[in-house]
Design an enzyme around this catalytic site. Structure first.
Site, PDB file in Angstrom:
ATOM      1  N   LYS A  99       0.799  -1.231   0.000  1.00 51.02           N
ATOM      2  CA  LYS A  99       0.000   0.000   0.000  1.00 51.02           C
ATOM      3  C   LYS A  99       0.835   1.286   0.000  1.00 51.02           C
ATOM      4  O   LYS A  99       0.413   2.299  -0.532  1.00 51.02           O
ATOM      5  CB  LYS A  99      -0.950  -0.001   1.192  1.00 51.02           C
ATOM      6  CG  LYS A  99      -2.084  -1.000   1.008  1.00 51.02           C
ATOM      7  CD  LYS A  99      -3.213  -0.732   1.972  1.00 51.02           C
ATOM      8  CE  LYS A  99      -4.407  -1.611   1.662  1.00 51.02           C
ATOM      9  NZ  LYS A  99      -4.172  -3.021   2.048  1.00 51.02           N
ATOM     10  N   GLU A 121      -9.458   6.638   4.474  1.00 55.19           N
ATOM     11  CA  GLU A 121     -10.321   5.639   5.096  1.00 55.19           C
ATOM     12  C   GLU A 121      -9.487   4.387   5.309  1.00 55.19           C
ATOM     13  O   GLU A 121      -8.509   4.171   4.594  1.00 55.19           O
ATOM     14  CB  GLU A 121     -11.518   5.319   4.195  1.00 55.19           C
ATOM     15  CG  GLU A 121     -11.276   4.240   3.120  1.00 55.19           C
ATOM     16  CD  GLU A 121     -10.249   4.640   2.060  1.00 55.19           C
ATOM     17  OE1 GLU A 121     -10.072   5.848   1.821  1.00 55.19           O
ATOM     18  OE2 GLU A 121      -9.604   3.743   1.490  1.00 55.19           O
ATOM     19  N   SER A 390       1.565  -9.863  -1.336  1.00 56.92           N
ATOM     20  CA  SER A 390       1.185  -8.459  -1.104  1.00 56.92           C
ATOM     21  C   SER A 390       1.507  -7.945   0.295  1.00 56.92           C
ATOM     22  O   SER A 390       1.711  -6.752   0.474  1.00 56.92           O
ATOM     23  CB  SER A 390      -0.300  -8.265  -1.401  1.00 56.92           C
ATOM     24  OG  SER A 390      -1.101  -9.115  -0.599  1.00 56.92           O
TER      25      SER A 390
HETATM   26  C1  LIG Z   1      -5.114  -4.036   1.703  1.00 53.30           C
HETATM   27  C2  LIG Z   1      -4.465  -5.295   1.332  1.00 53.30           C
HETATM   28  C3  LIG Z   1      -4.929  -6.084   0.236  1.00 53.30           C
HETATM   29  C4  LIG Z   1      -6.176  -5.755  -0.528  1.00 53.30           C
HETATM   30  O1  LIG Z   1      -6.154  -4.567  -1.261  1.00 53.30           O
HETATM   31  P1  LIG Z   1      -5.953  -4.531  -2.816  1.00 53.30           P
HETATM   32  O2  LIG Z   1      -6.269  -3.123  -3.181  1.00 53.30           O
HETATM   33  O3  LIG Z   1      -6.916  -5.506  -3.437  1.00 53.30           O
HETATM   34  O4  LIG Z   1      -4.558  -4.900  -3.115  1.00 53.30           O
HETATM   35  C5  LIG Z   1      -4.221  -7.221  -0.099  1.00 53.30           C
HETATM   36  N1  LIG Z   1      -3.122  -7.606   0.601  1.00 53.30           N
HETATM   37  C6  LIG Z   1      -2.664  -6.892   1.643  1.00 53.30           C
HETATM   38  C7  LIG Z   1      -1.467  -7.380   2.375  1.00 53.30           C
HETATM   39  C8  LIG Z   1      -3.308  -5.724   2.042  1.00 53.30           C
HETATM   40  O5  LIG Z   1      -2.842  -5.029   3.095  1.00 53.30           O
END
Ligand SMILES: *Cc1c(COP(=O)(O)O)cnc(C)c1O
Length: 404
Positions: A99, A121, A390
Site C-alpha cells: 500500500k 479511510e 502483497s
Molecule cells: C489491503 C491489502 C490487500 C487488498 O487490497 P488490494 O487493493 O486488493 O490490493 C491485499 N493484501 C494486503 C497485504 C493488504 O494489506
C-alpha cells in the site's frame, strides 16, 4: 478458457471520462466536481514531470526499500508439483505491504498541490498506517476514518496510527466497517474541499483515482519483468496470481503484462462460501454505483449494498475496482473464489515451505497455486508462476492462531 490477445493489445482504458468499458466514471456530489478536475489536472502535469518522478523513485528506493526481491519458492514448488513458483515480495516494503507505493505517490501529489490536510479511510488499518507513515515523513496533518467495529478488531493498527501522529476518527454508522469509514471520509471531503486531499487506498473511487492508484503500483509488475529476465531469461511467465480486494496489488502486478501471452488469475474472498457470507464481488456481484464509481458490487434486489465478509479485513469490501470489473467481463483475467478455510491453509503452506508468513489477504492467492499449476501443465512443460506476496502476516497472528 480466455486466450490473451497477443497481436491486438487490449485497450483497458480508461477513456477520457474515466470509464473502463461500462465501469468507472465519477459519480460524486456536485461540490466535488471541481476538486476532481483540479486533481486530474495536477496528476496529468506531474505524471510526466521528471522532478516529481525522480523524487518518488528516490523515496521508493531509500524509504520503502524498492526494488523488492523476486524469491524463487523451491520447496513450495515441490509441494505443489508441476510449476516453478516465484514470489514478488511486497511484504518486504516498509510498513509490511504494497500500500505504501500508492500513499507516497498520492502524498507527493498533495504536497505539490499545496494541500496540507490529508484524510483517508481504512478497514484493517493497513492503508491508515501507510498513510499515517507517509504523513509523518512529510509533516502533514492526517485524519483516518475507521469503522468503530474495525477499531476494536484491529487495535494494534489504531495504536500504530496514533503513534505516527494521526487522528483516528471512528465511523459509527451502519456496519461500522470499511464501507462506513469511506462514507465518513467522503463526507469530510465534501465539507473541506479546498485544503483537503483524500488519499484513497485501492483502485476504487471516482476517476482519476483508479487510474492514478494503478499507475503508482505498476512498479510491482515492471520490476517483476526485469527480475524475471535476469532470473530465467524471459520477462514473461506463464501465469500471474494475486489476491483482489479493491484490486490495487493485483493490477499493479498485472498491468505491465496485459498485452503479453500470460494467464492472469485474481483470488477473491469467498468467506464462508458463496452460499454464506462472503466478499466475492466478481462471482456474485452485479453492476451498480458505490463510492463514486460504477463497478460490480454485492447488492440486494432493491440496490441496497450488502454486508461483505472475509476472514481477512483487507478483502472485506462489497465492491471492486472498475478496471477489474472490465477485465472480468472481457475474460482477460480469471477471478476465482477462495474461502476463509482455504486461505488459512494457504497461510500454513507458505509459512512451512518457504518461511514466509503471508497476510491473510495474500494467502487467498496461495490457495490458487494447485489449480493454476494443473491448468498450465496441460499446455506447457515447466510452467512459471509469479504471485504477488502483497503483505506479511504479523497483523493477522491472532486470527491465524485462533484457527490453527
Ligand atoms: C489491503 C491489502 C490487500 C487488498 O487490497 P488490494 O487493493 O486488493 O490490493 C491485499 N493484501 C494486503 C497485504 C493488504 O494489506
Amino acid at each position: 478458457m480466455p486466450q490473451p490477445a497477443v497481436d491486438s493489445p487490449p485497450d483497458t482504458g480508461p477513456d477520457d471520462s474515466g470509464h473502463f468499458g461500462p465501469y468507472g466514471g465519477a459519480y460524486v456530489p456536485e461540490i466535488l466536481t471541481p476538486v476532481l478536475e483540479e486533481l486530474k489536472a495536477a496528476y496529468a502535469t506531474y505524471k510526466d514531470d521528471p522532478e516529481f518522478q525522480d523524487e518518488l523513485r528516490t523515496l521508493l528506493h531509500t524509504y520503502t526499500g524498492r526494488p523488492t526481491p523476486l524469491t524463487y519458492c523451491d520447496r513450495l514448488s515441490d509441494a505443489i508439483g508441476g510449476a516453478h513458483i516465484y514470489a514478488k515480495r511486497e511484504d518486504l516494503c516498509h510498513t509490511g505491504a504494497h500500500k505504501i507505493n500508492n500513499t507516497l505517490g498520492q502524498l507527493l501529489l498533495a504536497d505539490r498541490m499545496g494541500k496540507e490536510r490529508i484524510i483517508a479511510e481504512t478497514g484493517a488499518g493497513q492503508h491508515g498506517v501507510a498513510t499515517a507513515t507517509a504523513c509523518a515523513k512529510f509533516g502533514m496533518d492526517c485524519i483516518v476514518y475507521m469503522g468503530a467495529e474495525d477499531m476494536e478488531r484491529q487495535r494494534l493498527n489504531v495504536e500504530r496510527m496514533r503513534l505516527l501522529g494521526a487522528e483516528v476518527r471512528p465511523a459509527t454508522s451502519g456496519s461500522q466497517t470499511l464501507k462506513d469509514a469511506t462514507n465518513e471520509a467522503i463526507r469530510d471531503w465534501v465539507s473541506n474541499p479546498a485544503d483537503t486531499f483524500y488519499i484513497i487506498g485501492s483502485v476504487v473511487g471516482p476517476h482519476p483515482y483508479p487510474t492514478m492508484t494503478r499507475n503508482f503500483h505498476r512498479i510491482i509488475g515492471e520490476e517483476t519483468r526485469t527480475q524475471l529476465r535476469a532470473e530465467i531469461g524471459t520477462e514473461v511467465p506463464d501465469a500471474l496470481i494475486a489476491c483482489v480486494g479493491g484490486g490495487s496489488n493485483a493490477i499493479g502486478l498485472f498491468h505491465p503484462f496485459l498485452d503479453e501471452d500470460v494467464r492472469m488469475y485474481g483470488a477473491e474472498a469467498a468467506g464462508q462460501g458463496l452460499n454464506g457470507r462472503h466478499a466475492a464481488t466478481m462471482s456474485a456481484g452485479t453492476p451498480g454505483v458505490l463510492h463514486g464509481a460504477m463497478s460490480l458490487l454485492l447488492q440486494d434486489d432493491a440496490g441496497q449494498v450488502e454486508l461483505a465478509h472475509s476472514v481477512s479485513a483487507g478483502l472485506d469490501y462489497p465492491g471492486v475496482g472498475p478496471e477489474h470489473a472490465h477485465l472480468h467481463d472481457t475474460g482477460r483475467v480469471e477471478y476465482r473464489p477462495v474461502t476463509d478455510t482455504e486461505a488459512l491453509d494457504g497461510v500454513q503452506l507458505l509459512s512451512e515451505t518457504e518461511g514466509i508468513i503471508p497476510a491473510l489477504e495474500t494467502a487467498h492467492a496461495v490457495a490458487l497455486f494447485q489449480d493454476v499449476a494443473d491448468d498450465l501443465q496441460s499446455e506447457t512443460s515447466d510452467p512459471v508462476i509469479v504471485f504477488n506476496c502483497s503483505g506479511r502476516g504479523d497483523k493477522d497472528m491472532d486470527t491465524i492462531a485462533k484457527h490453527l
